[in-house]
Design a protein around this motif. Structure first.
Motif, mmCIF file in Angstrom:
data_model
loop_
_atom_site.group_PDB
_atom_site.id
_atom_site.type_symbol
_atom_site.label_atom_id
_atom_site.label_comp_id
_atom_site.label_asym_id
_atom_site.label_seq_id
_atom_site.Cartn_x
_atom_site.Cartn_y
_atom_site.Cartn_z
ATOM 1 N N MET A 1 0.833 -1.197 0.000
ATOM 2 C CA MET A 1 0.000 0.000 0.000
ATOM 3 C C MET A 1 0.868 1.248 0.000
ATOM 4 N N TRP A 2 1.916 1.248 0.828
ATOM 5 C CA TRP A 2 2.752 2.439 0.964
ATOM 6 C C TRP A 2 3.364 2.837 -0.380
ATOM 7 N N ASP A 3 3.914 1.865 -1.099
ATOM 8 C CA ASP A 3 4.547 2.179 -2.376
ATOM 9 C C ASP A 3 3.550 2.785 -3.364
ATOM 10 N N GLN A 4 2.320 2.279 -3.352
ATOM 11 C CA GLN A 4 1.301 2.838 -4.236
ATOM 12 C C GLN A 4 0.974 4.269 -3.851
ATOM 13 N N GLU A 5 0.866 4.540 -2.551
ATOM 14 C CA GLU A 5 0.553 5.903 -2.101
ATOM 15 C C GLU A 5 1.670 6.872 -2.491
ATOM 16 N N VAL A 6 2.914 6.431 -2.363
ATOM 17 C CA VAL A 6 4.052 7.268 -2.766
ATOM 18 C C VAL A 6 3.983 7.543 -4.262
ATOM 19 N N HIS A 7 3.658 6.519 -5.034
ATOM 20 C CA HIS A 7 3.525 6.686 -6.487
ATOM 21 C C HIS A 7 2.393 7.654 -6.828
ATOM 22 N N HIS A 8 1.252 7.540 -6.137
ATOM 23 C CA HIS A 8 0.121 8.439 -6.383
ATOM 24 C C HIS A 8 0.542 9.887 -6.130
ATOM 25 N N LEU A 9 1.181 10.129 -4.990
ATOM 26 C CA LEU A 9 1.592 11.493 -4.638
ATOM 27 C C LEU A 9 2.595 12.041 -5.653
ATOM 28 N N LYS A 10 3.562 11.223 -6.013
ATOM 29 C CA LYS A 10 4.576 11.662 -6.983
ATOM 30 C C LYS A 10 3.919 11.993 -8.326
ATOM 31 N N THR A 11 3.004 11.149 -8.762
ATOM 32 C CA THR A 11 2.324 11.376 -10.044
ATOM 33 C C THR A 11 1.525 12.673 -10.018
ATOM 34 N N PHE A 12 0.750 12.883 -8.954
ATOM 35 C CA PHE A 12 -0.050 14.111 -8.891
ATOM 36 C C PHE A 12 0.837 15.347 -8.754
ATOM 37 N N ASP A 13 1.933 15.239 -8.027
ATOM 38 C CA ASP A 13 2.866 16.371 -7.938
ATOM 39 C C ASP A 13 3.418 16.712 -9.322
ATOM 40 N N GLN A 14 3.729 15.689 -10.112
ATOM 41 C CA GLN A 14 4.227 15.920 -11.472
ATOM 42 C C GLN A 14 3.159 16.554 -12.357
ATOM 43 N N LEU A 15 1.920 16.086 -12.234
ATOM 44 C CA LEU A 15 0.824 16.666 -13.027
ATOM 45 C C LEU A 15 0.563 18.115 -12.630
ATOM 46 N N CYS A 52 -9.362 2.902 10.117
ATOM 47 C CA CYS A 52 -8.961 4.197 9.549
ATOM 48 C C CYS A 52 -8.734 4.052 8.046
ATOM 49 N N THR A 53 -8.007 3.027 7.654
ATOM 50 C CA THR A 53 -7.745 2.787 6.231
ATOM 51 C C THR A 53 -9.050 2.608 5.469
ATOM 52 N N GLU A 54 -9.949 1.816 6.026
ATOM 53 C CA GLU A 54 -11.233 1.587 5.362
ATOM 54 C C GLU A 54 -11.998 2.894 5.170
ATOM 55 N N ALA A 55 -12.052 3.713 6.207
ATOM 56 C CA ALA A 55 -12.793 4.977 6.135
ATOM 57 C C ALA A 55 -12.171 5.923 5.108
ATOM 58 N N VAL A 56 -10.860 6.080 5.171
ATOM 59 C CA VAL A 56 -10.173 6.995 4.259
ATOM 60 C C VAL A 56 -10.330 6.526 2.817
ATOM 61 N N GLU A 57 -10.091 5.238 2.580
ATOM 62 C CA GLU A 57 -10.146 4.740 1.206
ATOM 63 C C GLU A 57 -11.560 4.758 0.641
ATOM 64 N N THR A 58 -12.565 4.608 1.491
ATOM 65 C CA THR A 58 -13.948 4.743 1.034
ATOM 66 C C THR A 58 -14.179 6.142 0.478
ATOM 67 N N GLU A 59 -13.746 7.146 1.215
ATOM 68 C CA GLU A 59 -13.941 8.529 0.769
ATOM 69 C C GLU A 59 -13.081 8.872 -0.438
ATOM 70 N N ILE A 60 -11.847 8.407 -0.440
ATOM 71 C CA ILE A 60 -10.960 8.708 -1.570
ATOM 72 C C ILE A 60 -11.472 8.020 -2.838
ATOM 73 N N GLY A 61 -11.936 6.777 -2.713
ATOM 74 C CA GLY A 61 -12.509 6.092 -3.871
ATOM 75 C C GLY A 61 -13.692 6.859 -4.440
ATOM 76 N N GLY A 62 -14.559 7.358 -3.561
ATOM 77 C CA GLY A 62 -15.699 8.162 -4.003
ATOM 78 C C GLY A 62 -15.261 9.469 -4.644
ATOM 79 N N HIS A 63 -14.215 10.078 -4.083
ATOM 80 C CA HIS A 63 -13.690 11.332 -4.644
ATOM 81 C C HIS A 63 -13.139 11.099 -6.053
ATOM 82 N N TYR A 64 -12.403 10.023 -6.227
ATOM 83 C CA TYR A 64 -11.907 9.697 -7.566
ATOM 84 C C TYR A 64 -13.071 9.464 -8.529
#
Length: 140
Positions: A1-15, A52-64
């Motif tokens: 999970m951590w590596d994916q989150e780092v990749h997400h942040l890096k990608t959005f920072d680049q965009l 906590c992970t479940e709650a956060v990812e539920t909201e982030i999934g909906g936001h996406y």
């Protein structure tokens, strides 16, 4: 999970840099809040951390999903925009990141997130905080 989150942040920072978009002014606060939330729930135990992970990812999934709806609606009169180029790449990126977040949600459920002490309260407070953070970030 951590590596994916780092990749997400890096990608959005680049965009953000590529398209010269101003990030939310709240980002430094959200960085601290995310860290405190993660440490705080981890101190409550593994099940609380998973809640906590479940709650956060539920909201982030909906936001996406909301972001995807906006992009797809923008392209409804020009569907060719979704066949190639930057809009297609952005839609594909958001879809992939959404799917990653929902995978994290599934992992949290598999690790007994709902078994956390005070799950309903913890889950609803965290989801509410995430919704508030998204709402504020879209405006500030």
């Amino acid at each position: 999970m951590w590596d994916q989150e780092v990749h997400h942040l890096k990608t959005f920072d680049q965009l953000i840099a590529k398209h010269r978009v101003r990030p939310t002014a709240m980002r430094p606060l959200w960085n601290v809040a995310g860290y405190v939330l993660g440490v705080g729930t981890a101190l409550l135990g593994p099940k609380a951390a998973m809640a906590c992970t479940e709650a956060v990812e539920t909201e982030i999934g909906g936001h996406y999903n909301n972001q995807l709806r906006v992009l797809l609606d923008m392209c409804k009169d020009s569907p060719e925009l979704l066949e190639r180029g930057e809009i297609k790449e952005l839609v594909d990126t958001i879809r992939q990141f959404r799917d990653d977040e929902l995978e994290h949600l599934d992992t949290a459920v598999e690790h007994d997130a709902k078994g956390a002490e005070g799950y309903e309260v913890l889950h609803n407070i965290i989801r509410g905080g995430c919704r508030a953070a998204i709402y504020v970030s879209e405006r500030v």
